[in-house]
Each structure stands twice: as structure tokens, then as C-alpha cells.
Scaffold this motif. Structure first.
Motif, PDB file in Angstrom:
ATOM      1  N   THR A   1       0.850  -1.192   0.000  1.00  0.00           N
ATOM      2  CA  THR A   1       0.000   0.000   0.000  1.00  0.00           C
ATOM      3  C   THR A   1       0.885   1.242   0.000  1.00  0.00           C
ATOM      4  O   THR A   1       2.050   1.191   0.415  1.00  0.00           O
ATOM      5  N   ALA A   2       0.283   2.348  -0.419  1.00  0.00           N
ATOM      6  CA  ALA A   2       0.987   3.629  -0.360  1.00  0.00           C
ATOM      7  C   ALA A   2       1.183   4.062   1.092  1.00  0.00           C
ATOM      8  O   ALA A   2       2.174   4.705   1.436  1.00  0.00           O
ATOM      9  N   THR A   3       0.224   3.705   1.947  1.00  0.00           N
ATOM     10  CA  THR A   3       0.369   4.023   3.370  1.00  0.00           C
ATOM     11  C   THR A   3       1.673   3.457   3.904  1.00  0.00           C
ATOM     12  O   THR A   3       2.457   4.149   4.561  1.00  0.00           O
TER      13      THR A   3
ATOM     14  N   TYR B   1      -3.414  14.178   2.353  1.00  0.00           N
ATOM     15  CA  TYR B   1      -3.667  12.807   2.797  1.00  0.00           C
ATOM     16  C   TYR B   1      -2.578  11.927   2.220  1.00  0.00           C
ATOM     17  O   TYR B   1      -2.270  12.012   1.021  1.00  0.00           O
ATOM     18  N   HIS B   2      -1.972  11.124   3.077  1.00  0.00           N
ATOM     19  CA  HIS B   2      -0.927  10.202   2.635  1.00  0.00           C
ATOM     20  C   HIS B   2      -1.198   8.804   3.176  1.00  0.00           C
ATOM     21  O   HIS B   2      -0.279   8.023   3.400  1.00  0.00           O
TER      22      HIS B   2
ATOM     23  N   GLU C   1       2.568  15.881  -1.598  1.00  0.00           N
ATOM     24  CA  GLU C   1       2.207  15.667  -2.994  1.00  0.00           C
ATOM     25  C   GLU C   1       2.636  16.922  -3.759  1.00  0.00           C
ATOM     26  O   GLU C   1       2.373  18.039  -3.288  1.00  0.00           O
TER      27      GLU C   1
ATOM     28  N   ASN D   1      -6.141  15.503  -2.497  1.00  0.00           N
ATOM     29  CA  ASN D   1      -7.124  14.912  -1.589  1.00  0.00           C
ATOM     30  C   ASN D   1      -8.000  15.959  -0.924  1.00  0.00           C
ATOM     31  O   ASN D   1      -8.723  15.660   0.035  1.00  0.00           O
TER      32      ASN D   1
ATOM     33  N   ASP E   1       5.095  12.140  -2.580  1.00  0.00           N
ATOM     34  CA  ASP E   1       4.112  11.051  -2.641  1.00  0.00           C
ATOM     35  C   ASP E   1       3.398  11.171  -3.990  1.00  0.00           C
ATOM     36  O   ASP E   1       2.614  12.092  -4.201  1.00  0.00           O
TER      37      ASP E   1
ATOM     38  N   HIS F   1      -1.274   9.607  -6.238  1.00  0.00           N
ATOM     39  CA  HIS F   1      -2.338  10.166  -7.081  1.00  0.00           C
ATOM     40  C   HIS F   1      -1.775  11.000  -8.228  1.00  0.00           C
ATOM     41  O   HIS F   1      -2.334  11.019  -9.326  1.00  0.00           O
TER      42      HIS F   1
ATOM     43  N   LYS G   1      -1.225   2.013  -5.044  1.00  0.00           N
ATOM     44  CA  LYS G   1      -2.485   1.943  -5.794  1.00  0.00           C
ATOM     45  C   LYS G   1      -2.313   1.512  -7.254  1.00  0.00           C
ATOM     46  O   LYS G   1      -2.312   0.336  -7.563  1.00  0.00           O
TER      47      LYS G   1
HETATM   48  N1  PMP Z   1      -0.946   8.770  -0.615  1.00  0.00           N
HETATM   49  C1  PMP Z   1      -1.897   9.460  -1.256  1.00  0.00           C
HETATM   50  C2  PMP Z   1      -1.529  10.711  -1.984  1.00  0.00           C
HETATM   51  C3  PMP Z   1      -3.215   9.003  -1.228  1.00  0.00           C
HETATM   52  O1  PMP Z   1      -4.158   9.702  -1.850  1.00  0.00           O
HETATM   53  C4  PMP Z   1      -3.530   7.822  -0.533  1.00  0.00           C
HETATM   54  C5  PMP Z   1      -4.939   7.282  -0.460  1.00  0.00           C
HETATM   55  N2  PMP Z   1      -5.932   8.015  -0.997  1.00  0.00           N
HETATM   56  C6  PMP Z   1      -2.501   7.140   0.095  1.00  0.00           C
HETATM   57  C7  PMP Z   1      -1.216   7.639   0.040  1.00  0.00           C
HETATM   58  C8  PMP Z   1      -2.758   5.870   0.830  1.00  0.00           C
HETATM   59  O2  PMP Z   1      -3.096   4.853  -0.024  1.00  0.00           O
HETATM   60  P1  PMP Z   1      -3.585   3.458   0.574  1.00  0.00           P
HETATM   61  O3  PMP Z   1      -4.830   3.758   1.352  1.00  0.00           O
HETATM   62  O4  PMP Z   1      -3.823   2.614  -0.615  1.00  0.00           O
HETATM   63  O5  PMP Z   1      -2.482   2.968   1.438  1.00  0.00           O
END
Ligand code: PMP
Length: 452
Positions: A136-138, A164-165, A224, A229, A257, A260, A284
Motif C-alpha cells: 500500500t501507499a500508506t 492525505y498520505h 504531494e 485529496n 508522494d 495520485h 495503488k
Molecule cells: N498517498 C496518497 C496521496 C493518497 O491519496 C492515498 C490514499 N488516498 C494514500 C497515500 C494511501 O493509499 P492506501 O490507502 O492505498 O495505502
């Protein structure tokens, strides 16, 4: 042109009633799930629905989704970017079937050759040579933050207000009404108040950034290159150059990041705008729908980490996950990057987003609405304020949940899906001009109903 709130409330009721009428099987499935699922949904954010209950998925192919009541939709949501490659693109399906079915093995604790291919390709796109993977990006952000703290020896992370990250503890902080830094409203069970771990400034605000970096305790700025977001907020001329200059001057790393903002092109904003971050994080879209993500390091950052003694990057030191970089995930990333989200695909997707933006602007102009629409490569988003906001705080203040809901339900009732949480439309390689035009037709009708 002002929106008549009484009329809006009446129309929203009408559209919600039509939605209930149209979707009995989704409604029944939701009712049944309520006895077994927390909040009635597989993941609590699925309760973010304009109509009171979610549509249930039956099938999704390319830029089309079919729900349980057999309605087909033009999908401009695309899994909020997770399906930017289109749903189940053929090359990714074949690679995944091959890896998981014919060859076998997803979680074997052994590398496959696909991983280095993906690292090299991400390196070509983003200009950073060394890559590591997540699901995941998180997680990519969480691990990048840890590495930044390790090499700088500094405690804090700086983010932009209303960024949002992912569900990363450090980023849930905003600039409050009096300029103070505060925990984001609704922050669930924060381990410590985020003002202990973080600093926050508005996007496009270099003087505030310099003021906060001057404390000398910021390990990294995580941002970003354009906010995505809280609507889309584009950088003003000189802003990103200023961020790079200030982070260098005050010894903080810069993490872009691109989860998106990949919409800006094959190498995201980093490539499109010639940015030079120390770390890029992503997630993603790059797996074509299969969980995947990762972070890329500059040669200097990688060397600094490797030169440190005592960091446990192999076992339980806080960076990594058992399933990260698994054979299935990297097979999906390879196929998606090699065959689906190609350089050529981005050119066509961006052209469609330009068509989308132009059509929305025409409706805004025709009715004299105080709204704006902003494009970032293959994505575009409308916001109920004009001119377009220049930072997260401004954009947040322009939020209008009833108007969001009205447009989302109106569009869904007529076969178009926008992204929940956003008024965002994303173009995939499978999206067509006719799909974009259907949105315009329905959007224009929704506005006409509202203002006539
Ligand atoms: N970074 C950005 C810029 C995001 O928009 C998001 C989720 N919308 C995330 C990280 C986290 O992605 P995930 O929930 O798939 O871990």
C-alpha cells in the motif's frame, strides 16, 4: 448564480429516493451485511456514500462497472486511482494468472526477476535508482518516514494542511483557524498528539515552510507535488523549486508522494515537472488493481542508510511487511507498467481529461456558477469555489457536502460514477470520448435541474 438550498435539499431527496428504487439488490445485500460487518461494510470508508447505502459490485472491465442490480456505469472513479489502468487490464490479468496459477506462488519469501525489472522501470520514470516494495501507499510512506528519521536523526515530519498520505500517524495534522497546528478533526486513537511528531503548513506558502524548517528538527517534508485529496490544488510558479531549495538549506529530506499525482504522466509530477526529491513513494495504480506500492531512494539517501550501523532493516526494525514485494504483486506491477500504463497511454488519458475539463468549464460558464475545475494530467476535479483554491485550508472551507451528494447520486442514477470523497474524474486507457461526453450530458442536466 447562488444555489437555492431549499431546492437543493428537495432534489437530493428526490435523487436518493430514485436510487433506493433503482437498487433493491444492493440495498438488500447491505441490510444483510449489517449483522456481520462492522458498520455494515467490508471497510468502514465504504459508508462514504451519497445515497445512504453503497452500490454492490457485480463486475468491472476496463472503464465500466456493473452493479448487483445489473446497471452498467461509466466508471470515472476507478477505485480512487487503484484502477487507473482500467479494471482487470488483460496484460495484468494474464501475468497474475501465470504467476499465481501456472507457475504458482504468491508468498514464498523468495524474490522473482520481475522485481528488478520494476525497480529499473520506476527508476527510468522517476529518476531515483533504488526501489523497495510495499502493498500500500500508506506503508510506503510509513517506511520512507522511518528511513528519513534514521538518517537525519531528527524527530519531526512536515506535511501540508489537508494533505492525505494514508492512515499514517504523522500526517493527521492541519493548520487551525488561528494558524495554530492541531490534530485533524476525528483523528482516531492517535498514539500521541501529532503536534509532537509533526509540523504542518499550507501548500504554496514558502514563508511558513521556512519558519517551520528553521527549527532544525524536521527529518523530511512529505508532500504531494499537487494536492489531490482536498480537490486538486496546483503549485504556483516557483513554489516547488522553493520547497526543494529550503529543504536542502535546512537539511530536511524531500519525499514526493506520487500515489495520485502519477496522473501527471508516466513518471508523475516528478518527471513532468523536473523535480528532484530524495525519496518518491507510490501505491495503488501501479499494480493494475493488485495490491502494490513502493518507495524509491536517491543514490545519496541509499548510501547514507547503508553506511549506518545498527539499523535493523532485515528483521523487526520497523520497516517492511511479510507480503511486501511478493511474486504476485511484482508480476502485476511489471505487466501494468510494461503494457498498460505506458508512456503512450498517458498521452491519450491526458487528452481525455482535457476534454473532461473543457466540458465542465463550459457548463460552469453557461450558468455563471462560482465553481472551478482543475486538471492534473489524466485526472480532473471540480470544486464549488472560484477561482480554484490555492491551498488546502481554502479548499476545505469551500466544501459543500450536500452539493457533492446531489451530483454523485444524480450521476449514479444515470450511469456515471464519480469518486466518493471527491468530485474527481480519472481517465484510464480504456476510457473513451463517449464516456466523457456522457458525464457532460448528465452533469449539465443536474446543474439545469438545480438552477432552473
Ligand atoms: N498517498 C496518497 C496521496 C493518497 O491519496 C492515498 C490514499 N488516498 C494514500 C497515500 C494511501 O493509499 P492506501 O490507502 O492505498 O495505502
Amino acid at each position: 448564480m447562488m444555489i437555492d438550498r431549499t431546492r437543493l435539499a428537495r432534489l437530493l431527496d428526490r435523487e436518493r429516493a430514485a436510487f433506493r428504487e433503482r437498487n433493491p439488490r444492493s440495498a438488500a445485500a447491505y441490510e444483510q451485511a449489517r449483522g456481520h460487518l462492522f458498520g455494515g461494510v467490508p471497510m468502514t470508508w465504504m459508508n462514504k456514500t451519497a445515497a445512504g447505502f453503497p452500490l454492490y459490485l457485480a463486475e468491472a472491465h476496463g472503464a465500466r462497472v456493473t452493479d448487483l442490480d445489473c446497471h452498467e456505469y461509466v466508471d470515472l472513479c476507478l477505485g480512487d486511482t487503484g484502477a487507473m489502468a482500467g479494471h482487470s487490464p488483460r496484460a495484468t490479468v494474464e501475468a497474475v494468472a501465470d504467476r499465481f496459477g501456472r507457475l504458482g506462488g504468491a508468498t514464498v519469501m523468495m524474490p522473482t526477476e520481475d522485481a528488478a525489472w520494476v525497480g529499473a522501470e520506476l527508476g527510468r520514470r522517476f529518476g531515483l535508482p533504488y526501489w523497495s516494495f510495499s502493498l500500500t501507499a500508506t506503508d510506503a510512506n510509513r517506511w520512507a518516514i522511518r528511513l528519513a528519521r534514521a538518517i537525519t536523526g531528527r524527530p519531526k515530519i512536515l506535511v501540508n494542511s489537508y494533505c492525505y498520505h494514508g492512515s499514517v500517524d504523522e500526517v493527521l495534522i492541519v493548520v487551525g483557524p488561528d494558524g495554530e497546528q492541531v490534530s485533524r478533526e476525528g483523528n482516531v486513537g492517535a498514539p500521541v498528539d501529532p503536534t509532537v511528531t509533526s509540523r504542518v503548513v499550507e501548500f504554496n506558502d514558502l514563508p511558513s515552510l521556512e519558519r517551520e524548517l528553521a527549527y532544525g528538527d524536521v527529518a523530511a517534508v512529505l508532500m504531494e507535488p499537487a494536492l489531490t485529496n482536498i480537490g486538486i490544488v496546483l503549485p504556483e510558479p516557483g513554489y516547488l523549486e522553493g520547497v526543494r531549495e529550503l529543504t536542502r538549506r535546512y537539511g530536511s529530506l524531500l519525499i514526493n508522494d506520487e500515489t495520485h499525482t502519477l496522473s501527471a504522466g508516466p513518471g508523475g509530477c516528478t518527471k513532468a515537472w523536473d523535480l528532484h526529491p530524495d525519496i518518491v513513494t507510490i501505491g495503488k495504480a501501479i499494480g493494475g488493481g493488485i495490491p502494490s506500492g513502493g518507495y524509491g531512494l536517491s543514490a545519496e539517501v541509499a548510501a547514507r542508510i547503508e553506511a549506518m550501523e545498527g539499523l535493523d532493516l532485515v528483521d523487526m526494525g520497523g520497516v517492511g511487511g511479510t507480503l511486501a514485494g511478493n511474486a504476485l504483486s511484482v508480476a502485476a506491477m511489471r505487466a501494468t507498467l510494461e503494457h498498460v500504463l505506458t508512456d503512450d497511454a498517458f498521452a491519450a488519458m491526458t487528452e481525455l481529461a482535457t476534454r473532461f475539463t473543457k466540458g465542465v468549464q463550459e457548463v460552469i460558464d453557461a450558468y455563471g456558477l462560482p465553481w472551478s475545475v482543475t486538471q492534473l494530467g489524466a485526472r480532473a476535479e471540480y470544486r464549488f469555489t472560484s477561482p480554484a483554491p490555492r491551498d488546502g485550508g481554502e479548499s476545505n472551507a469551500a466544501g459543500d457536502p450536500d452539493l457533492d451528494d446531489y451530483l454523485h447520486v444524480y450521476l449514479a442514477n444515470r450511469g456515471v460514477l464519480l469518486t466518493p470523497f471527491h468530485n474527481m474524474a480519472l481517465m484510464s486507457p480504456a476510457t473513451t470520448e463517449a464516456d466523457v461526453d456522457l458525464h457532460h450530458e448528465v452533469f449539465a442536466a443536474a446543474v439545469a435541474d438545480l438552477v432552473s
